[in-house]
Design a protein around this motif. Structure first.
Motif, PDB file in Angstrom:
ATOM      1  N   LEU A   1      33.273  42.257  36.926  1.00 28.52           N
ATOM      2  CA  LEU A   1      33.778  42.383  35.561  1.00 28.52           C
ATOM      3  C   LEU A   1      34.122  41.037  34.918  1.00 28.52           C
ATOM      4  CD1 LEU A   1      36.121  45.466  36.044  1.00 28.52           C
ATOM      5  CD2 LEU A   1      33.835  45.423  35.012  1.00 28.52           C
ATOM      6  N   ALA A   2      34.198  39.987  35.706  1.00 29.81           N
ATOM      7  CA  ALA A   2      34.586  38.671  35.180  1.00 29.81           C
ATOM      8  C   ALA A   2      33.460  38.061  34.343  1.00 29.81           C
ATOM      9  CB  ALA A   2      34.934  37.739  36.336  1.00 29.81           C
ATOM     10  N   PRO A   3      33.833  37.299  33.314  1.00 29.02           N
ATOM     11  CA  PRO A   3      32.812  36.703  32.450  1.00 29.02           C
ATOM     12  C   PRO A   3      32.050  35.539  33.077  1.00 29.02           C
ATOM     13  CG  PRO A   3      35.008  36.100  31.686  1.00 29.02           C
ATOM     14  CD  PRO A   3      35.181  37.079  32.805  1.00 29.02           C
ATOM     15  N   ASP A   4      32.658  34.853  34.041  1.00 30.22           N
ATOM     16  CA  ASP A   4      31.967  33.731  34.689  1.00 30.22           C
ATOM     17  C   ASP A   4      32.535  33.515  36.097  1.00 30.22           C
ATOM     18  OD1 ASP A   4      34.325  32.030  34.497  1.00 30.22           O
ATOM     19  OD2 ASP A   4      33.796  31.688  32.400  1.00 30.22           O
ATOM     20  N   ASP A   5      31.919  32.593  36.830  1.00 26.07           N
ATOM     21  CA  ASP A   5      32.325  32.347  38.219  1.00 26.07           C
ATOM     22  C   ASP A   5      33.781  31.910  38.333  1.00 26.07           C
ATOM     23  OD1 ASP A   5      29.734  32.944  38.876  1.00 26.07           O
ATOM     24  OD2 ASP A   5      29.187  30.917  39.507  1.00 26.07           O
ATOM     25  N   ARG A   6      34.190  31.004  37.455  1.00 31.20           N
ATOM     26  CA  ARG A   6      35.560  30.495  37.504  1.00 31.20           C
ATOM     27  C   ARG A   6      36.572  31.612  37.244  1.00 31.20           C
ATOM     28  NH1 ARG A   6      37.077  25.124  34.471  1.00 31.20           N
ATOM     29  NH2 ARG A   6      36.848  24.263  36.532  1.00 31.20           N
ATOM     30  N   ALA A   7      36.291  32.444  36.265  1.00 31.37           N
ATOM     31  CA  ALA A   7      37.192  33.563  35.954  1.00 31.37           C
ATOM     32  C   ALA A   7      37.246  34.549  37.117  1.00 31.37           C
ATOM     33  CB  ALA A   7      36.748  34.264  34.677  1.00 31.37           C
ATOM     34  N   ALA A   8      36.118  34.770  37.771  1.00 28.16           N
ATOM     35  CA  ALA A   8      36.083  35.679  38.925  1.00 28.16           C
ATOM     36  C   ALA A   8      36.937  35.133  40.065  1.00 28.16           C
ATOM     37  CB  ALA A   8      34.648  35.887  39.390  1.00 28.16           C
ATOM     38  N   LEU A   9      36.775  33.852  40.345  1.00 31.69           N
ATOM     39  CA  LEU A   9      37.554  33.227  41.414  1.00 31.69           C
ATOM     40  C   LEU A   9      39.043  33.282  41.089  1.00 31.69           C
ATOM     41  CD1 LEU A   9      37.528  31.660  44.083  1.00 31.69           C
ATOM     42  CD2 LEU A   9      37.301  29.563  42.737  1.00 31.69           C
ATOM     43  N   ARG A  10      39.402  32.937  39.867  1.00 26.10           N
ATOM     44  CA  ARG A  10      40.805  32.962  39.443  1.00 26.10           C
ATOM     45  C   ARG A  10      41.375  34.381  39.532  1.00 26.10           C
ATOM     46  NH1 ARG A  10      40.343  30.267  35.019  1.00 26.10           N
ATOM     47  NH2 ARG A  10      39.832  32.062  33.728  1.00 26.10           N
ATOM     48  N   ALA A  11      40.628  35.362  39.040  1.00 22.44           N
ATOM     49  CA  ALA A  11      41.103  36.756  39.086  1.00 22.44           C
ATOM     50  C   ALA A  11      41.283  37.220  40.526  1.00 22.44           C
ATOM     51  CB  ALA A  11      40.134  37.671  38.348  1.00 22.44           C
ATOM     52  N   GLY A  12      40.352  36.872  41.399  1.00 19.68           N
ATOM     53  CA  GLY A  12      40.455  37.266  42.803  1.00 19.68           C
ATOM     54  C   GLY A  12      41.637  36.629  43.509  1.00 19.68           C
ATOM     55  N   VAL A  13      41.848  35.333  43.249  1.00 17.96           N
ATOM     56  CA  VAL A  13      42.963  34.626  43.890  1.00 17.96           C
ATOM     57  C   VAL A  13      44.301  35.148  43.384  1.00 17.96           C
ATOM     58  CG1 VAL A  13      44.131  32.372  44.003  1.00 17.96           C
ATOM     59  CG2 VAL A  13      41.681  32.529  44.468  1.00 17.96           C
ATOM     60  N   LEU A  14      44.441  35.301  42.070  1.00 14.27           N
ATOM     61  CA  LEU A  14      45.710  35.788  41.516  1.00 14.27           C
ATOM     62  C   LEU A  14      45.982  37.239  41.919  1.00 14.27           C
ATOM     63  CD1 LEU A  14      45.665  34.147  37.982  1.00 14.27           C
ATOM     64  CD2 LEU A  14      47.056  33.511  39.963  1.00 14.27           C
ATOM     65  N   THR A  15      44.946  38.059  41.871  1.00 15.28           N
ATOM     66  CA  THR A  15      45.104  39.445  42.316  1.00 15.28           C
ATOM     67  C   THR A  15      45.482  39.475  43.789  1.00 15.28           C
ATOM     68  OG1 THR A  15      43.531  40.244  40.678  1.00 15.28           O
ATOM     69  CG2 THR A  15      43.910  41.660  42.582  1.00 15.28           C
ATOM     70  N   GLY A  16      44.816  38.669  44.599  1.00 12.44           N
ATOM     71  CA  GLY A  16      45.132  38.590  46.020  1.00 12.44           C
ATOM     72  C   GLY A  16      46.553  38.114  46.272  1.00 12.44           C
TER      73      GLY A  16
END
Length: 149
Positions: A61-76
């Motif tokens: 669902l993330a718009p780009d790689d950086r957003a995906a990584l950030r969302a995964g780390v913060l969610t984690g």
């Protein structure tokens, strides 16, 4: 996209709480020393698979790689800290009983062990969440860039 990480955190905490409740029940009913059994292994595998799927979808669902990584780390981070604490609270009584039954340790030992459990849960969720969300983004990008068959 903003609601997805919050929903992911809630789902991850719920998965961990259900898994911890079922594990605590199995440990409480165990006769003799606790052993790793098929039901416990299957429960852990299902929980791990469901959690991994949540992170992969979050990355998709993330718009780009950086957003995906950030969302995964913060969610984690949130799911690991809050979820780890919830799981530790759920299993604390059973773990304390088991330790008291089989070992002579100071009173603070169980609290320290559960604190280490929460810290490891946090670290694993941050690393795994970031990696899986990033992978979910890369997989979705690869699937979108394929030419039609």
């Amino acid at each position: 996209m903003r609601a997805a990480p919050l929903l992911a955190v809630a789902l991850l905490i719920a998965i961990g709480a259900v898994e911890a409740s079922m594990s605590a029940e199995q440990l409480a009913e165990a006769v003799g020393r606790p052993r790793l059994e098929g039901t416990g292994v299957a429960l852990t595998a299902v929980g791990l698979l469901a959690s991994a799927l949540i992170y992969l979808v979050l990355g998709h669902l993330a718009p780009d790689d950086r957003a995906a990584l950030r969302a995964g780390v913060l969610t984690g981070a949130f799911a690991g800290l809050v979820g780890g604490t919830v799981r530790a609270l759920i299993i604390s009584g059973v773990v304390a009983d088991l330790v008291a039954r089989y070992a002579a340790v100071p009173d603070w030992f169980v609290a320290l062990a559960l604190g280490v459990f929460v810290a490891l849960s946090f670290a694993a969720s941050v690393a795994g969440g970031g990696a899986l969300a990033w992978t979910g983004r890369r997989l979705s990008r690869a699937l979108r860039s394929r030419p039609p068959a």
